[in-house]
Design a protein around this motif. Structure first.
Motif, PDB file in Angstrom:
ATOM      1  N   SER A 119      17.929   0.530   3.280  1.00  0.00           N
ATOM      2  CA  SER A 119      17.363   0.233   4.608  1.00  0.00           C
ATOM      3  C   SER A 119      17.370   1.466   5.496  1.00  0.00           C
ATOM      4  O   SER A 119      17.266   1.366   6.706  1.00  0.00           O
ATOM      5  N   ARG A 120      17.489   2.627   4.886  1.00  0.00           N
ATOM      6  CA  ARG A 120      17.445   3.850   5.667  1.00  0.00           C
ATOM      7  C   ARG A 120      16.011   4.135   6.096  1.00  0.00           C
ATOM      8  O   ARG A 120      15.059   3.805   5.410  1.00  0.00           O
ATOM      9  N   ILE A 121      15.886   4.771   7.247  1.00  0.00           N
ATOM     10  CA  ILE A 121      14.590   5.153   7.769  1.00  0.00           C
ATOM     11  C   ILE A 121      14.512   6.676   7.761  1.00  0.00           C
ATOM     12  O   ILE A 121      15.431   7.351   8.241  1.00  0.00           O
ATOM     13  N   ALA A 133       6.092   2.149   8.638  1.00  0.00           N
ATOM     14  CA  ALA A 133       5.343   1.469   9.694  1.00  0.00           C
ATOM     15  C   ALA A 133       6.175   1.348  10.951  1.00  0.00           C
ATOM     16  O   ALA A 133       7.372   1.054  10.904  1.00  0.00           O
ATOM     17  N   GLY A 134       5.534   1.570  12.091  1.00  0.00           N
ATOM     18  CA  GLY A 134       6.150   1.346  13.391  1.00  0.00           C
ATOM     19  C   GLY A 134       5.308   0.357  14.177  1.00  0.00           C
ATOM     20  O   GLY A 134       4.080   0.463  14.200  1.00  0.00           O
ATOM     21  N   ALA A 147       9.754  -0.079   9.742  1.00  0.00           N
ATOM     22  CA  ALA A 147      10.052  -0.449   8.352  1.00  0.00           C
ATOM     23  C   ALA A 147       9.666   0.720   7.468  1.00  0.00           C
ATOM     24  O   ALA A 147       8.603   1.326   7.661  1.00  0.00           O
ATOM     25  N   ASP A 148      10.515   1.055   6.525  1.00  0.00           N
ATOM     26  CA  ASP A 148      10.278   2.186   5.628  1.00  0.00           C
ATOM     27  C   ASP A 148      10.274   1.668   4.197  1.00  0.00           C
ATOM     28  O   ASP A 148      11.323   1.324   3.651  1.00  0.00           O
ATOM     29  N   ALA A 188       9.114  -8.540   8.705  1.00  0.00           N
ATOM     30  CA  ALA A 188      10.113  -9.611   8.772  1.00  0.00           C
ATOM     31  C   ALA A 188      11.282  -9.337   7.834  1.00  0.00           C
ATOM     32  O   ALA A 188      12.435  -9.636   8.153  1.00  0.00           O
ATOM     33  N   ASN A 189      11.004  -8.734   6.685  1.00  0.00           N
ATOM     34  CA  ASN A 189      12.051  -8.488   5.691  1.00  0.00           C
ATOM     35  C   ASN A 189      12.793  -7.181   5.904  1.00  0.00           C
ATOM     36  O   ASN A 189      13.964  -7.062   5.537  1.00  0.00           O
ATOM     37  N   SER A 190      12.122  -6.184   6.482  1.00  0.00           N
ATOM     38  CA  SER A 190      12.715  -4.851   6.541  1.00  0.00           C
ATOM     39  C   SER A 190      12.712  -4.225   7.926  1.00  0.00           C
ATOM     40  O   SER A 190      13.255  -3.129   8.099  1.00  0.00           O
ATOM     41  N   GLY A 191      12.083  -4.878   8.903  1.00  0.00           N
ATOM     42  CA  GLY A 191      11.954  -4.260  10.215  1.00  0.00           C
ATOM     43  C   GLY A 191      13.282  -4.079  10.930  1.00  0.00           C
ATOM     44  O   GLY A 191      14.102  -4.988  10.955  1.00  0.00           O
ATOM     45  N   ARG A 192      13.486  -2.906  11.499  1.00  0.00           N
ATOM     46  CA  ARG A 192      14.695  -2.621  12.266  1.00  0.00           C
ATOM     47  C   ARG A 192      14.304  -2.277  13.694  1.00  0.00           C
ATOM     48  O   ARG A 192      13.308  -1.581  13.936  1.00  0.00           O
ATOM     49  N   GLU A 193      15.107  -2.743  14.644  1.00  0.00           N
ATOM     50  CA  GLU A 193      14.816  -2.479  16.045  1.00  0.00           C
ATOM     51  C   GLU A 193      15.064  -1.011  16.381  1.00  0.00           C
ATOM     52  O   GLU A 193      16.073  -0.431  15.966  1.00  0.00           O
TER      53      GLU A 193
END
Length: 369
Positions: A193-195, A168-169, A186-187, A57-62
């Motif tokens: 916020s880089r992956i 995590a994916g 999320a990394d 919720a805090n770091s997840g990117r689509e």
């Protein structure tokens, strides 16, 4: 893809050990594959769900499947989500083997956690690469003669501060067969916020659903439009404009809508702003900042008055107090400049010289006097 991560439920977990592989290593250490899911205690299950709900919720990117990548992961995930739970152990082992295949010698070894999960009754698969940085060795239990990862060790690794770094994916059943696979990543290891490209591109075979420069531009334009709505208060409008420019020009590598609101906006404006950003397509979770499309728009601020007066100000003049904007009780606004006057030009200075029209000359002819 609108997802409420608070609805994430983890049903079962399996963990495999994927040691580091060095280039030109002719005898790499073997994978240690679990043959059965780890027996989860209620406490560990609750801890897992709480941790990954919050971090996604805090770091997840689509993200979306990248057809140009050679990774086997999208096909493995798609096949599992379209099937049933009977293939969980098998697909998790294949995911561990795919992780080993994608290693290039620069990537750390560690553990691969795969969770059979659901979100709002939709099947989901959670893939987590844990960096076992302190060298703790995985310990296996035996369940019905089959190896599996000790759940106590897993709990210590995730929650006792011994290895708090992971990537995590999460992929959720979509029901749209034939469409590219979509999910979230999320990394917790890479700054900002880089992956990590290795995890996102090489292993998961995905890319960001929207590029950082596009999201940054949308944040800038949507925020600017909202700030412009405060036309009855030039003082607040100026303060919020400066906050927006400061956010974009800061050294931070990512943008958080909620973080921006909590840091710079008045309390009564925060929730309205966050809701508007969400409606405008700006992610609620932090995203990487890229000024490629907005850099030229950050150099000047323009004030336009009803009289037609236009004042153009560099942002630094506002931050340094050289230019001050204030509202009067009568609804008028005042701009004050305290500086050395360098030059003054009339509006007509320079430019092409206008040509004055001449009277039309009529030549003499018959009948003229």
């Amino acid at each position: 893809m609108g997802i409420d991560f608070g609805l994430l439920k983890i049903r079962e977990v399996i963990v495999h050990e994927v040691p580091k592989v060095f280039k030109r290593d002719t005898s790499p250490p073997p994978l240690r594959l679990s043959q059965v899911a780890s027996p989860l205690t209620p406490e560990v299950l609750k801890n897992l769900q709480t941790k990954f709900r919050g971090d996604l919720a805090n770091s997840g990117r689509e993200i979306v499947e990248d057809a140009q990548r050679a990774s086997k992961v999208p096909d493995l995930v798609r096949e599992y989500l379209e099937g049933d739970d009977s293939g969980f152990v098998s697909v998790s082992q294949s995911l561990a083997e795919a992780l080993r295949s994608s290693q290039d010698g620069a990537n750390s070894g560690g553990l691969l956690l795969v969770a059979n999960a659901s979100i709002a009754e939709l099947r989901a698969l959670l893939i987590v690469k844990l960096a076992n940085e302190n060298g703790m060795r995985a310990t296996f239990d035996s369940v019905d003669g089959k190896d599996t990862f000790q759940v106590v060790y897993l709990n210590d690794l995730l929650f006792a501060g011994k290895a708090q770094v992971y990537k995590a994916g999460l992929f959720v059943q979509s029901g749209n067969e034939g469409n590219p696979l979509e999910g979230f990543v999320a990394d917790k290891q890479t700054p900002g916020s880089r992956i990590a490209r290795f995890f996102l591109n090489d292993y998961l075979g995905c890319r960001p659903k929207e590029q950082p420069e596009e999201l940054t531009l949308r944040f800038f334009e949507s925020s600017g439009k909202w700030v412009d709505s405060f036309n009855s208060s030039s003082e607040k409008q100026t303060r919020y404009t400066m906050a927006l420019l400061s956010e974009l020009q800061s050294n931070r590598g990512s943008i958080s809508v909620r973080g921006f609101a909590n840091t710079h906006l008045d309390e009564e404006d925060r929730d309205v702003y966050v809701h508007l950003m969400s409606e405008s397509g700006v992610p609620k979770t932090p995203f990487e900042k890229d000024l490629y499309l907005v850099g030229a728009k950050l150099s000047k601020i323009q004030y336009t008055f009803d009289s037609g007066t236009v004042v153009i100000v560099p942002p630094s003049a506002l931050t340094e107090g050289i230019v001050q904007v204030a509202d009067s009780d009568d609804g008028l606004s005042r701009i004050e400049v305290l500086d050395h006057l360098k030059e003054m030009k009339s509006r007509g200075h320079g430019g092409a010289r206008p040509t004055k029209p001449r009277d039309l000359e009529i030549p003499d002819g018959p009948g003229s006097e």
